[in-house]
Scaffold this motif. Structure first.
Motif, PDB file in Angstrom:
ATOM      1  N   ILE A  91      36.634  32.613  42.067  1.00  0.00           N
ATOM      2  CA  ILE A  91      37.848  32.030  42.650  1.00  0.00           C
ATOM      3  C   ILE A  91      38.727  33.138  43.222  1.00  0.00           C
ATOM      4  CG2 ILE A  91      39.967  30.746  42.150  1.00  0.00           C
ATOM      5  CD1 ILE A  91      37.484  29.004  41.998  1.00  0.00           C
ATOM      6  N   VAL A  92      39.300  32.886  44.401  1.00  0.00           N
ATOM      7  CA  VAL A  92      40.354  33.770  44.917  1.00  0.00           C
ATOM      8  C   VAL A  92      41.686  33.023  44.760  1.00  0.00           C
ATOM      9  CG1 VAL A  92      39.021  35.225  46.447  1.00  0.00           C
ATOM     10  CG2 VAL A  92      39.752  32.993  47.256  1.00  0.00           C
ATOM     11  N   TRP A  93      42.691  33.733  44.276  1.00  0.00           N
ATOM     12  CA  TRP A  93      43.952  33.126  43.792  1.00  0.00           C
ATOM     13  C   TRP A  93      45.113  33.974  44.279  1.00  0.00           C
ATOM     14  CZ3 TRP A  93      45.143  29.734  39.340  1.00  0.00           C
ATOM     15  CH2 TRP A  93      46.384  29.977  38.751  1.00  0.00           C
ATOM     16  N   ARG A  94      46.161  33.315  44.793  1.00  0.00           N
ATOM     17  CA  ARG A  94      47.313  34.079  45.264  1.00  0.00           C
ATOM     18  C   ARG A  94      48.600  33.302  45.053  1.00  0.00           C
ATOM     19  NH1 ARG A  94      47.902  35.292  51.429  1.00  0.00           N
ATOM     20  NH2 ARG A  94      49.569  33.755  51.291  1.00  0.00           N
ATOM     21  N   GLN A  98      51.991  37.851  47.042  1.00  0.00           N
ATOM     22  CA  GLN A  98      51.406  38.838  46.136  1.00  0.00           C
ATOM     23  C   GLN A  98      49.960  39.129  46.547  1.00  0.00           C
ATOM     24  OE1 GLN A  98      52.808  40.418  43.517  1.00  0.00           O
ATOM     25  NE2 GLN A  98      54.797  39.413  43.747  1.00  0.00           N
ATOM     26  N   PRO A  99      49.422  40.307  46.190  1.00  0.00           N
ATOM     27  CA  PRO A  99      47.999  40.560  46.459  1.00  0.00           C
ATOM     28  C   PRO A  99      47.136  39.501  45.773  1.00  0.00           C
ATOM     29  CG  PRO A  99      49.125  42.588  45.831  1.00  0.00           C
ATOM     30  CD  PRO A  99      50.095  41.474  45.580  1.00  0.00           C
ATOM     31  N   PHE A 100      46.082  39.066  46.457  1.00  0.00           N
ATOM     32  CA  PHE A 100      45.246  38.019  45.861  1.00  0.00           C
ATOM     33  C   PHE A 100      44.437  38.588  44.693  1.00  0.00           C
ATOM     34  CE2 PHE A 100      42.114  39.883  48.727  1.00  0.00           C
ATOM     35  CZ  PHE A 100      40.926  39.787  48.013  1.00  0.00           C
ATOM     36  N   ARG A 101      44.055  37.703  43.794  1.00  0.00           N
ATOM     37  CA  ARG A 101      43.231  38.051  42.646  1.00  0.00           C
ATOM     38  C   ARG A 101      41.881  37.369  42.777  1.00  0.00           C
ATOM     39  NH1 ARG A 101      45.876  40.141  38.158  1.00  0.00           N
ATOM     40  NH2 ARG A 101      48.145  40.246  38.331  1.00  0.00           N
ATOM     41  N   LYS A 155      48.154  37.140  31.200  1.00  0.00           N
ATOM     42  CA  LYS A 155      49.596  37.332  31.061  1.00  0.00           C
ATOM     43  C   LYS A 155      50.223  37.753  32.389  1.00  0.00           C
ATOM     44  CE  LYS A 155      49.382  38.651  26.164  1.00  0.00           C
ATOM     45  NZ  LYS A 155      49.583  39.750  25.177  1.00  0.00           N
ATOM     46  N   ALA A 156      49.547  38.634  33.116  1.00  0.00           N
ATOM     47  CA  ALA A 156      50.065  39.087  34.413  1.00  0.00           C
ATOM     48  C   ALA A 156      50.087  37.936  35.413  1.00  0.00           C
ATOM     49  CB  ALA A 156      49.212  40.239  34.933  1.00  0.00           C
ATOM     50  N   MET A 157      49.048  37.093  35.406  1.00  0.00           N
ATOM     51  CA  MET A 157      49.003  35.954  36.315  1.00  0.00           C
ATOM     52  C   MET A 157      50.115  34.957  36.012  1.00  0.00           C
ATOM     53  SD  MET A 157      44.875  35.338  36.507  1.00  0.00           S
ATOM     54  CE  MET A 157      45.033  33.861  37.519  1.00  0.00           C
ATOM     55  N   LEU A 158      50.385  34.740  34.727  1.00  0.00           N
ATOM     56  CA  LEU A 158      51.455  33.826  34.346  1.00  0.00           C
ATOM     57  C   LEU A 158      52.812  34.377  34.777  1.00  0.00           C
ATOM     58  CD1 LEU A 158      52.443  31.272  33.018  1.00  0.00           C
ATOM     59  CD2 LEU A 158      52.351  32.428  30.796  1.00  0.00           C
TER      60      LEU A 158
END
Length: 215
Positions: A91-94, A98-101, A155-158
């Motif tokens: 999955i790509v998530w943004r 912010q920079p995507f994950r 935690k960083a994503m939250l």
């Protein structure tokens, strides 16, 4: 109309009860579950599809989830919906700008292993055990119906979500780095009355997180 008639009509309009405006649906909601066999509990915050007050998910569609799991702790990522769950893949998530994950199913938290340890303590046996473990991990990642980050990444994503305003994501396989672009690449966000929009990160997220005890 006479002056008396106009006055009577005005009074009648004033006396009419105001029509209550329908509140917009909450984007994020919390759901608690308990496994009837293992007793494992979880509280999941998700943003599902809705019609009026009815919430539902569809097979073949992906939904964001934030989970407090009794075994794995905080999990953040994407789960497939519907009655028949399909593998989610990478999955790509943004969030906002912010920079995507990139979330990979092979990084999903692993279940409790109950397999027996090899009895012989030699290099060949260890190599075979490692190969079997790696093979099992590949199989589990290929069939996983959720792609979730845990630990510090979760935690960083939250934190990004809490500070953001909109979330978009998709299956990474949809977008090829070469060749003709896949039109599904543009299908990100939530289908609203005026088209696809980033999933709102509104006040309902904080409320749902509080219901799950997620700080």
């Amino acid at each position: 109309m006479t002056r008396a008639g106009v006055l009577a009509l005005s009074l009648a309009l004033i006396a009419m009860p105001a029509v209550a405006k329908e509140k917009p649906p909450k984007t994020w909601q919390a759901t608690r579950t308990t496994d009837p066999i293992t007793g494992a509990t979880s509280c999941v915050v998700s943003a599902l599809d809705y019609v009026g007050k009815l919430r539902y998910s569809r097979t073949g569609y992906l939904y964001p989830v934030i989970e407090m799991n009794s075994w794995h702790g905080l999990l953040v990522g994407v789960s497939s919906g519907g009655r028949f769950r399909l593998p989610t893949g990478t999955i790509v998530w943004r969030v906002d700008d912010q920079p995507f994950r990139e979330l990979k199913p092979e990084d999903n938290p692993q279940g409790v292993s109950v397999s027996a340890s090899p009895t012989a303590n030699d290099a060949a046996t260890k190599a075979m055990a490692d190969a079997m473990a790696f093979s099992n991990k590949l199989i589990m990642s290929a069939t996983a119906t959720s792609t979730l980050a845990s630990g510090e990444v979760a935690k960083a994503m939250l934190s990004e979500l809490r500070a953001g305003q909109g979330l978009i994501f998709r299956a990474a396989a949809i977008s090829s780095p070469y060749g003709l672009p896949d039109p599904n690449m543009m299908r990100v966000g939530q289908l609203q009355k005026d088209g696809l929009k980033p999933i709102p990160v509104d006040a309902s997220l904080a409320t749902a997180l509080a219901e799950c005890g997620i700080e």
